[in-house]
Design a protein around this motif. Structure first.
Motif, short mmCIF file in Angstrom:
data_model
loop_
_atom_site.label_atom_id
_atom_site.label_comp_id
_atom_site.label_asym_id
_atom_site.label_seq_id
_atom_site.Cartn_x
_atom_site.Cartn_y
_atom_site.Cartn_z
N CYS A 95 -6.20 68.18 26.45
CA CYS A 95 -5.64 67.64 27.43
C CYS A 95 -6.41 66.81 28.62
CB CYS A 95 -4.89 68.62 27.98
SG CYS A 95 -3.61 69.24 26.70
N THR B 235 1.29 61.18 31.46
CA THR B 235 2.81 61.33 31.05
C THR B 235 2.60 61.67 29.50
OG1 THR B 235 3.87 59.90 32.45
CG2 THR B 235 5.05 60.51 30.47
N THR B 236 1.99 60.91 28.75
CA THR B 236 1.76 61.32 27.16
C THR B 236 0.97 62.34 26.93
OG1 THR B 236 1.63 58.67 27.02
CG2 THR B 236 0.68 60.20 25.20
N LEU C 166 0.97 65.28 28.92
CA LEU C 166 1.89 66.42 29.15
C LEU C 166 2.95 66.47 27.86
CD1 LEU C 166 2.13 66.23 32.97
CD2 LEU C 166 0.80 67.79 31.35
N ARG C 167 3.51 65.35 27.43
CA ARG C 167 4.67 65.24 26.27
C ARG C 167 3.79 65.72 25.04
NH1 ARG C 167 5.78 60.19 26.51
NH2 ARG C 167 4.58 59.62 24.87
N ASN C 168 2.60 65.22 24.77
CA ASN C 168 2.06 65.75 23.56
C ASN C 168 1.77 67.17 23.73
OD1 ASN C 168 1.76 63.15 22.61
ND2 ASN C 168 -0.27 62.97 23.26
N ALA D 142 3.57 69.69 25.40
CA ALA D 142 5.03 70.13 25.17
C ALA D 142 5.26 70.22 23.75
CB ALA D 142 5.81 69.50 25.86
N GLY D 143 4.91 69.07 22.88
CA GLY D 143 5.25 69.10 21.52
C GLY D 143 4.25 70.05 20.61
#
Length: 466
Positions: free
Chosen positions: A160, A173-174, A176-178, A180-181
């Motif tokens: 990260c 943003t990407t 943190l989204r990745n 979570a996924g």
């Protein structure tokens, strides 16, 4: 021995009568072990266990030890194609060799590298490994597929970084989204366990370090990073933050029981207290210190202080027995000789830190790491009918000093036989090796690797020892 192997290729439920079992309290004889649905369902006196499970015909193993599989608390599955490129190189090889190499790997090469590394792990008796995260561009699925196909239990870190150190650096943003996924994708998975990682603290902003550590804590998974490994990294942190790397993580609130710190070789007394008070875990990587490090982690002092740690390879040599030998040997050379400590852990400490305590550090303490009822049946059959174990006076010490991967007859994860006498039983490892040999030279040539030293033959021709 072929007949014995075939006994394990049935429905996965079996009753073992080994000569010895390495239980949490030490080696014991006369024990029966029942494996059902991938877990240890019953462990106890052989006669009693057998009477309670009349549907299972005992598999007699009078000359074998059943012991927990080793757990590698820190490795890099996508570095196996480089291997000896780093031999003889000065520290911080990740900048000149590993980041360029991993960043150049396409999906196929990530798959081959990870599968080769997973095979080496299993051959060395590792039934689980913590991968620190690949720096390649978006090929995590290939890495996971490779690990899953071999049967290696894997803690897979998603890098990260938001300040560099990887082939692709997305926006905040990407990332943190990745993340979570990644955490959601493996919930309840039987072999793959997610983790979040930042390669080194300076590769991420303070906000990202704090947020990723917090996200991992809330998800109940581990957060990984490399800390206090090299002098230059410590000095860069002092210049940038006025704090050493571990101190900076503590300042950000990024330490805690969910955190696994790789290396911690250069630690002050204050930083040892930070590790102890925060209950942060450490991956002690002794072979990495021998091969390319600046220092030796004070593992004996960590143990005395109650700091949690397990053993890791850092992708060096995948042999769990030799890892334990190195772990004890470096403590003796670095600290024991100077203080007259002739025990240096008494043998048992290193077995514990390679199995149960390694599982705890890796976030797998409720899953694996011991021959204990309800845990996953991740274990080894070690042949004790060998000169190295004859005569046997102290099996714990003997495993540390005399153990070697060629003594491992079988490797099991989740109750399934994965390797028999060093080779997989369900897929063609020879074909993998042939493919790796075919494609590696081109992959290395494409990567912008910078080596300081020439290969050994050329180095020898120079006529000096620099």
């Amino acid at each position: 021995m072929t007949d014995l192997r075939d006994r394990f290729l049935g429905n996965g439920d079996f009753l073992l009568h080994p000569g010895k079992v390495l239980l949490p309290e030490g080696p014991r004889s006369g024990i029966g072990i029942v494996v059902r649905k991938g877990r240890f369902s019953e462990i106890g006196a052989a006669g009693l266990v057998g009477s309670r499970n009349p549907d299972l015909r005992p598999i007699e193993l009078p000359h074998h030890l059943v012991m927990p599989g080793f757990i590698d608390t820190h490795t890099h599955l996508t570095q196996s194609l480089g291997k000896s490129l780093v031999f003889g190189e000065p520290s911080e090889i990740f900048r000149r060799i590993w980041v360029p190499l991993e960043g150049s790997l396409d999906e196929r090469m990530v798959y081959l590298s990870a599968k080769l590394a997973a095979l080496e792990c299993l051959r060395g008796g590792f039934t689980a490994a913590v991968d620190a995260g690949t720096r390649s561009a978006g090929h995590m699925d290939a890495l996971i597929r490779a690990a899953r196909e071999t049967g290696l239990r894997s803690v897979i870190g998603l890098i990260c970084n938001d300040l560099g150190g990887a082939a692709v650096v997305p926006d905040r943003t990407t990332i943190l989204r990745n993340a979570a996924g990644h955490l959601a994708a493996f919930e309840g998975d039987s072999l793959v366990h997610p983790s979040l990682a930042i390669s080194i603290p300076e590769a991420a902003s303070d906000h990202m370090l704090a947020d990723v550590s917090s996200m991992a804590r809330e998800a109940g998974v581990i957060f990984q990073t490399h800390v206090n490994e090299h002098l230059v990294a410590v000095e860069r942190s002092l210049v940038a933050n006025g704090r050493r790397p571990l101190e900076h993580l503590a300042h950000l609130g990024a330490l805690g029981p969910h955190v696994l710190i790789a290396h911690s070789t250069l630690v002050t007394p204050h930083e040892l207290n930070l590790l102890r008070h925060s209950d942060t875990a450490v991956a002690y990587n002794p072979v990495a210190s021998l091969w390319k490090g600046n220092a030796i982690a004070p593992a004996l002092q960590m143990a005395a202080l109650g700091i949690r740690f397990g053993l890791g390879t850092d992708g060096t040599r995948a042999d769990g027995f030799r890892l334990m030998d190195a772990a004890e040997g470096l403590q003796r050379a670095g600290f024991g000789l100077a203080t007259g400590d002739s025990s240096c852990g008494g043998g048992w400490l290193w077995i514990d830190r390679a199995t149960a305590q390694a599982a705890d550090a890796a976030g797998l303490g409720c899953v694996t790491g011991a021959i204990r009822e309800k845990l996953a049946a991740d274990f080894l059959l070690v042949d004790l009918d060998r000169p190295e174990f004859t005569p046997s006076h102290d099996l714990m010490w003997e495993l540390v000093r005399y153990g070697n991967r060629d003594q491992i007859d079988a490797v099991f994860t989740a109750g399934m036989l994965r390797l028999w006498q060093g080779w997989p039983v369900q897929w063609d490892a020879r074909a993998l090796l042939a493919e790796v040999r075919e494609v590696t030279a081109d992959a290395i040539a494409r990567a912008p690797i910078q080596r300081v030293h020439k290969p050994s033959a050329e180095h020898r021709a120079l006529g000096h020892f620099a």
